[in-house]
Design a protein around this motif. Structure first.
Motif, short mmCIF file in Angstrom:
data_model
loop_
_atom_site.label_atom_id
_atom_site.label_comp_id
_atom_site.label_asym_id
_atom_site.label_seq_id
_atom_site.Cartn_x
_atom_site.Cartn_y
_atom_site.Cartn_z
N MET A 51 0.85 -1.20 0.00
CA MET A 51 0.00 0.00 0.00
C MET A 51 0.88 1.25 0.00
SD MET A 51 -3.00 -0.98 2.72
CE MET A 51 -4.00 0.46 2.32
N GLN A 52 0.62 2.14 -0.94
CA GLN A 52 1.39 3.37 -1.04
C GLN A 52 1.24 4.24 0.21
OE1 GLN A 52 3.77 2.78 -3.62
NE2 GLN A 52 3.56 5.02 -3.51
N SER A 53 0.05 4.20 0.82
CA SER A 53 -0.19 5.04 2.00
C SER A 53 0.80 4.76 3.12
CB SER A 53 -1.62 4.86 2.50
OG SER A 53 -1.91 3.48 2.67
N PRO A 108 13.60 6.49 14.74
CA PRO A 108 14.69 5.63 14.28
C PRO A 108 14.19 4.41 13.49
CG PRO A 108 15.03 6.27 16.57
CD PRO A 108 13.64 6.68 16.21
N THR A 109 13.17 3.75 14.03
CA THR A 109 12.66 2.51 13.41
C THR A 109 11.15 2.48 13.51
OG1 THR A 109 14.62 1.40 14.29
CG2 THR A 109 12.94 0.00 13.29
N ALA A 110 10.49 2.06 12.45
CA ALA A 110 9.03 1.91 12.48
C ALA A 110 8.63 0.80 11.52
CB ALA A 110 8.34 3.21 12.09
N ALA A 111 7.53 0.17 11.84
CA ALA A 111 6.96 -0.86 10.98
C ALA A 111 5.45 -0.80 11.10
CB ALA A 111 7.47 -2.24 11.36
N ALA A 112 4.76 -1.21 10.05
CA ALA A 112 3.30 -1.13 10.05
C ALA A 112 2.72 -2.15 9.09
CB ALA A 112 2.84 0.28 9.66
N ALA A 113 1.44 -2.43 9.28
CA ALA A 113 0.73 -3.31 8.37
C ALA A 113 -0.76 -3.01 8.42
CB ALA A 113 0.97 -4.78 8.71
N ALA A 150 -3.15 -6.37 3.53
CA ALA A 150 -3.32 -5.46 2.41
C ALA A 150 -2.03 -4.75 2.05
CB ALA A 150 -4.41 -4.43 2.72
N GLY A 151 -1.15 -4.61 3.03
CA GLY A 151 0.13 -3.95 2.79
C GLY A 151 0.93 -3.91 4.07
N SER A 152 2.24 -3.72 3.93
CA SER A 152 3.10 -3.63 5.11
C SER A 152 4.28 -2.72 4.79
CB SER A 152 3.59 -5.01 5.56
OG SER A 152 4.40 -5.61 4.56
#
Length: 273
Positions: free
Chosen positions: A1-3, A13-18, A27-29
């Motif tokens: 996902m572009q968003s 410093p560090t981030a992650a999402a889904a 749907a995206g990560s």
């Protein structure tokens, strides 16, 4: 996902999402999905899920006494026990005010540990984490704020919150509706709100403004954010959930960055495939 690429501009410093759809598909990560982050108060929904399982198993009942005098398991889960934010000191009669309370969740963990004769961290592991395959998640301390997890693991939990396998659907539905409606309270980081609506361990979006979710989030959105720069929301109307973990403490950066991300995610989800 572009968003989700908006996270590249976060001052962390560090981030992650889904983003997880209601059918459990991703749907995206973005970012290192296996990186372990302190959850802070995103621990609470996990602890609440274990508590709800203890209710279904008959180990405890929602309306049995727990915490300060006059309080019940239901009061502790809904932040209406009257306990102070970070110490087991009563500040109000149970059911009268929404006092967001780490101490209340610690009392809840102690109560379930005594009822089951299992340390709460072990109960959480056996009831929730192991069945969902959340192998990187642990609770080394307080059930209010000391969980550690990864986006990869919380994808599994986000799927469970949309199509429960461990809990009866009606139990989860009751936990994600407003409990003790109309009570005023303070949403940490956002100030006094009336009403300050919560379910059983989950904050309910309703019409709150300002808020950490998006302007386009539905009123039925539920979830939690943490002071370590973490959040998890489920929007039943959008049929999706979003998890974002970062390693910078919550502050003005998050208040500014999180709602636009949520709105962008919801807009992208709404686009025809």
């Amino acid at each position: 996902m572009q968003s989700l690429r908006m996270i590249e501009n976060w001052p962390v410093p560090t981030a992650a999402a889904a983003v997880v759809r209601a059918d459990g598909s991703v749907a995206g990560s973005y970012g290192p999905l296996e990186h372990r982050f302190p959850l802070a108060s995103v621990t609470k929904p996990l602890a609440a899920y274990a508590a709800l399982l203890a209710v279904e198993e008959g180990a405890v009942e929602l309306d049995e006494p727990a915490g300060p005098e006059g309080s019940t398991v239901r009061h502790l889960l809904a932040h209406t026990s009257g306990l102070a934010f970070d110490e087991p000191r009563p500040m109000a009669e149970p059911g009268n005010r929404r006092i967001y309370s780490n101490a209340g969740f610690e009392a809840l963990g102690d109560h379930i540990a005594k009822a089951t004769d299992i340390p709460f961290a072990q109960y959480l592991h056996e009831a929730v984490l192991a069945p969902l395959g959340m192998t990187a998640t642990e609770l080394p301390g307080s059930p209010a704020k000391d969980g550690v997890s990864t986006v990869a693991d919380l994808i599994r939990f986000a799927a469970e919150l949309q199509a429960p396998r461990l809990l009866a659907p009606q139990t989860l539905a009751a936990a994600t509706e407003v409990v003790f409606p109309g009570l005023a309270g303070v949403l940490p980081g956002y100030g006094h709100q009336k009403p300050n609506d919560w379910g059983l361990g989950f904050e309910i979006r309703d019409g709150k403004s300002p808020h950490w979710t998006g302007a386009s989030s539905s009123p039925r959105t539920f979830g939690h954010f943490g002071q370590s720069g973490t959040f998890l929301w489920v929007d039943p109307d959008a049929r999706a959930a979003c998890v974002a973990l970062a390693d910078r403490a919550f502050g003005p950066w998050a208040i500014e960055a999180w709602p636009p991300l949520t709105d962008a995610v919801l807009a992208e989800l709404a686009q025809p495939v």
